[in-house]
Scaffold this active site. Structure first.
Site, PDB file in Angstrom:
ATOM      1  N   CYS A  49      58.742  -2.225  58.855  1.00 31.44           N
ATOM      2  CA  CYS A  49      59.474  -0.961  58.615  1.00 31.44           C
ATOM      3  C   CYS A  49      60.683  -1.152  57.707  1.00 31.44           C
ATOM      4  CB  CYS A  49      59.895  -0.333  59.921  1.00 31.44           C
ATOM      5  SG  CYS A  49      58.524  -0.097  61.050  1.00 31.44           S
TER       6      CYS A  49
ATOM      7  N   HIS B 124      65.523   4.657  58.925  1.00 33.95           N
ATOM      8  CA  HIS B 124      64.095   4.515  59.212  1.00 33.95           C
ATOM      9  C   HIS B 124      63.726   5.527  60.303  1.00 33.95           C
ATOM     10  CE1 HIS B 124      60.259   3.116  60.331  1.00 33.95           C
ATOM     11  NE2 HIS B 124      60.643   2.478  61.418  1.00 33.95           N
TER      12      HIS B 124
ATOM     13  N   ASN C 237      56.322   7.645  62.509  1.00 31.46           N
ATOM     14  CA  ASN C 237      56.811   6.380  61.946  1.00 31.46           C
ATOM     15  C   ASN C 237      55.801   5.897  60.887  1.00 31.46           C
ATOM     16  OD1 ASN C 237      57.516   3.743  61.425  1.00 31.46           O
ATOM     17  ND2 ASN C 237      57.835   3.188  63.568  1.00 31.46           N
TER      18      ASN C 237
HETATM   19  O1  UT7 Z   1      59.460   1.104  63.480  1.00 31.66           O
HETATM   20  C1  UT7 Z   1      60.059   0.173  64.311  1.00 31.66           C
HETATM   21  C2  UT7 Z   1      59.215  -0.110  65.430  1.00 31.66           C
HETATM   22  N1  UT7 Z   1      59.020   0.838  66.461  1.00 31.66           N
HETATM   23  C3  UT7 Z   1      60.012   1.484  67.074  1.00 31.66           C
HETATM   24  O2  UT7 Z   1      61.107   1.604  66.660  1.00 31.66           O
HETATM   25  C4  UT7 Z   1      59.663   2.048  68.434  1.00 31.66           C
HETATM   26  C5  UT7 Z   1      60.771   1.747  69.412  1.00 31.66           C
HETATM   27  N2  UT7 Z   1      60.505   2.210  70.758  1.00 31.66           N
HETATM   28  C6  UT7 Z   1      60.394   3.511  71.085  1.00 31.66           C
HETATM   29  O3  UT7 Z   1      60.462   4.375  70.239  1.00 31.66           O
HETATM   30  C7  UT7 Z   1      60.258   3.839  72.542  1.00 31.66           C
HETATM   31  O4  UT7 Z   1      60.473   2.703  73.317  1.00 31.66           O
HETATM   32  C8  UT7 Z   1      58.880   4.475  72.905  1.00 31.66           C
HETATM   33  C9  UT7 Z   1      58.790   5.869  72.341  1.00 31.66           C
HETATM   34  C10 UT7 Z   1      57.757   3.611  72.384  1.00 31.66           C
HETATM   35  C11 UT7 Z   1      58.749   4.579  74.427  1.00 31.66           C
HETATM   36  O5  UT7 Z   1      59.827   5.305  74.965  1.00 31.66           O
HETATM   37  P1  UT7 Z   1      60.637   4.722  76.215  1.00 31.66           P
HETATM   38  O6  UT7 Z   1      61.627   5.737  76.590  1.00 31.66           O
HETATM   39  O7  UT7 Z   1      61.153   3.371  75.821  1.00 31.66           O
HETATM   40  O8  UT7 Z   1      59.528   4.652  77.320  1.00 31.66           O
HETATM   41  P2  UT7 Z   1      58.973   3.380  78.129  1.00 31.66           P
HETATM   42  O9  UT7 Z   1      58.290   2.405  77.249  1.00 31.66           O
HETATM   43  O10 UT7 Z   1      60.084   2.887  78.993  1.00 31.66           O
HETATM   44  O11 UT7 Z   1      57.859   4.071  79.036  1.00 31.66           O
HETATM   45  C12 UT7 Z   1      58.188   5.064  79.958  1.00 31.66           C
HETATM   46  C13 UT7 Z   1      56.913   5.599  80.616  1.00 31.66           C
HETATM   47  C14 UT7 Z   1      55.932   4.530  81.082  1.00 31.66           C
HETATM   48  O12 UT7 Z   1      55.428   4.926  82.322  1.00 31.66           O
HETATM   49  P3  UT7 Z   1      55.921   4.221  83.681  1.00 31.66           P
HETATM   50  O13 UT7 Z   1      55.559   2.773  83.510  1.00 31.66           O
HETATM   51  O14 UT7 Z   1      57.397   4.448  83.749  1.00 31.66           O
HETATM   52  O15 UT7 Z   1      55.142   4.941  84.728  1.00 31.66           O
HETATM   53  C15 UT7 Z   1      54.826   4.610  80.050  1.00 31.66           C
HETATM   54  O16 UT7 Z   1      53.572   4.236  80.574  1.00 31.66           O
HETATM   55  O17 UT7 Z   1      56.203   6.429  79.715  1.00 31.66           O
HETATM   56  C16 UT7 Z   1      54.827   6.076  79.727  1.00 31.66           C
HETATM   57  N3  UT7 Z   1      54.265   6.372  78.415  1.00 31.66           N
HETATM   58  C17 UT7 Z   1      53.718   7.558  78.106  1.00 31.66           C
HETATM   59  N4  UT7 Z   1      53.543   8.685  78.821  1.00 31.66           N
HETATM   60  C18 UT7 Z   1      52.952   9.714  78.203  1.00 31.66           C
HETATM   61  C19 UT7 Z   1      54.205   5.568  77.334  1.00 31.66           C
HETATM   62  N5  UT7 Z   1      53.623   6.222  76.297  1.00 31.66           N
HETATM   63  C20 UT7 Z   1      53.312   7.452  76.774  1.00 31.66           C
HETATM   64  C21 UT7 Z   1      52.699   8.565  76.186  1.00 31.66           C
HETATM   65  N6  UT7 Z   1      52.550   9.679  76.941  1.00 31.66           N
HETATM   66  N7  UT7 Z   1      52.286   8.564  74.906  1.00 31.66           N
END
Ligand code: UT7
Length: 328
Positions: free
Chosen positions: A116, A255, A285
């Site tokens: 990225c 980004h 993204n």
């Molecule tokens: O370009 C550079 C690289 N990428 C990034 O910059 C991405 C950086 N990270 C993020 O943007 C965020 O961490 C995410 C959007 C990927 C995830 O958000 P988060 O607030 O960090 O959520 P999390 O990973 O802590 O997950 C929370 C919950 C989990 O469920 P449990 O384990 O708490 O029951 C996931 O399984 O959300 C669940 N989850 C979803 N639920 C519905 C993960 N993806 C989804 C989804 N729909 N698509």
């Protein structure tokens, strides 16, 4: 010591595939909801290329627009750098395919992999090569067909990414241009975001297919925390190096990975909302293409005017990060 030439962006262009994939479409593919995607990421839709579309097809359309904007003939172009993590193929470089497609037969070509942060890495590389006198101009392209490496059964990642391309022509400028730049990386954090299959470590095999190693793997929340910390630091540092303060920033172009990351960076830097450009809702993204696509739209929407101080800041797999201050 001879003074280095001032170098700036003299042409820009972007290109997007037509197909739009909405959050509602994703609700039908994996266990997710528009509400979750919108509140956790700020993304509403993304563009997706037709299966089998090579990165060079999107890249060359963006390139033609940037060359036309700069009024530069393809045959006068001296260097093409393509930043991408989804090249047409491992070799030759996607830059070579772009060269053939746009007819830039006198340009040297190479690809650059900084995920990225790729466009910012490319911008700084080209700027230094022109400032040092090696080339009179360069075309830097950020392009991704991330749909080709997205695991459409993994809700943790498939809701985040999109396809697209942006290109910039760089040339010596009489005033303004790139004032300061900064690049960084931490290879010890490579395991937070990667695509393991298909390289020399795990050559493509039935096993790598079965283990789904040819798709993006990410530790989302770890990447999130690093992104906020490192983008804040990169933006602050480069503004300071330009002998400016954050109050001098006309527009921050970060980004576009996640609106919550962008808002946290904005708050830490102390910028009002109107000084930060956003298009993550429309495109998700787009990795290497993200910052240049955002710059293109900011210019098109007249959010960037002559004389403005524009800061690009990016962050991605590697981990890598980079920032640039330029006077438009
Ligand atoms: O370009 C550079 C690289 N990428 C990034 O910059 C991405 C950086 N990270 C993020 O943007 C965020 O961490 C995410 C959007 C990927 C995830 O958000 P988060 O607030 O960090 O959520 P999390 O990973 O802590 O997950 C929370 C919950 C989990 O469920 P449990 O384990 O708490 O029951 C996931 O399984 O959300 C669940 N989850 C979803 N639920 C519905 C993960 N993806 C989804 C989804 N729909 N698509």
């Amino acid at each position: 010591m001879t003074k280095k030439k001032a170098v700036g962006i003299t042409g820009i262009g972007m290109y997007l595939p037509k197909k739009v994939l909405t959050n509602a479409d994703l609700e039908r593919m994996v266990d997710t909801s528009d509400e979750w995607i919108t509140t956790r990421t700020g993304i509403k839709k993304r563009r997706i290329a037709q299966p089998g579309t090579p990165a060079s097809a999107l890249a060359s359309e963006a390139a033609k627009k940037a060359l036309a904007y700069a009024k530069l003939k393809p045959e006068d172009l001296e260097l093409i750098i393509v930043a991408t993590i989804t090249p047409d193929m491992p070799f030759p470089s996607t830059a070579c395919f772009v060269q053939a497609k746009v007819g830039a037969k006198n340009a040297a070509c190479f690809d650059l992999g900084a995920a990225c942060s790729g466009f910012v890495y490319g911008l700084v590389t080209a700027k230094e090569m022109i400032a040092g006198g090696m080339y009179k101009n360069a075309l830097v392209i950020g392009v991704e067909v991330l749909s080709s490496v997205t695991d459409w059964t993994d809700r943790n990642t498939c809701v985040l990414f999109g396809d697209g391309a942006g290109a910039a022509v760089l040339q010596p400028v009489k005033s303004g241009g790139i004032i300061s730049s900064y690049l960084g990386a931490d290879g010890n954090l490579a395991n937070l975001l990667y695509l393991p299959g298909g390289g020399s470590r795990h050559p493509a095999s039935k096993d790598t297919l079965k283990q789904r190693l040819h798709y993006i793997k990410m530790s989302g929340s770890e990447v999130f925390k690093s992104a906020v910390r490192l983008m804040t630091d990169a933006a602050t540092r480069v503004v300071c190096d330009a002998n400016l303060t954050c109050k001098d920033i006309s527009l921050l172009i970060p980004h576009q990975a996640n609106i919550r990351i962008i808002n946290s960076v904005r708050q830490r830097i102390g910028l009002p909302e109107e000084k930060v450009f956003l298009n993550v809702a429309k495109y998700g993204n787009v990795s290497s293409a993200s910052t240049i696509m955002a710059l293109c739209e900011a210019v098109e929407q007249r959010r960037v005017k002559k004389g403005d101080v524009v800061v690009l800041v990016a962050f991605g797999a590697g981990l890598t990060w980079g920032s640039v201050v330029m006077r438009w």
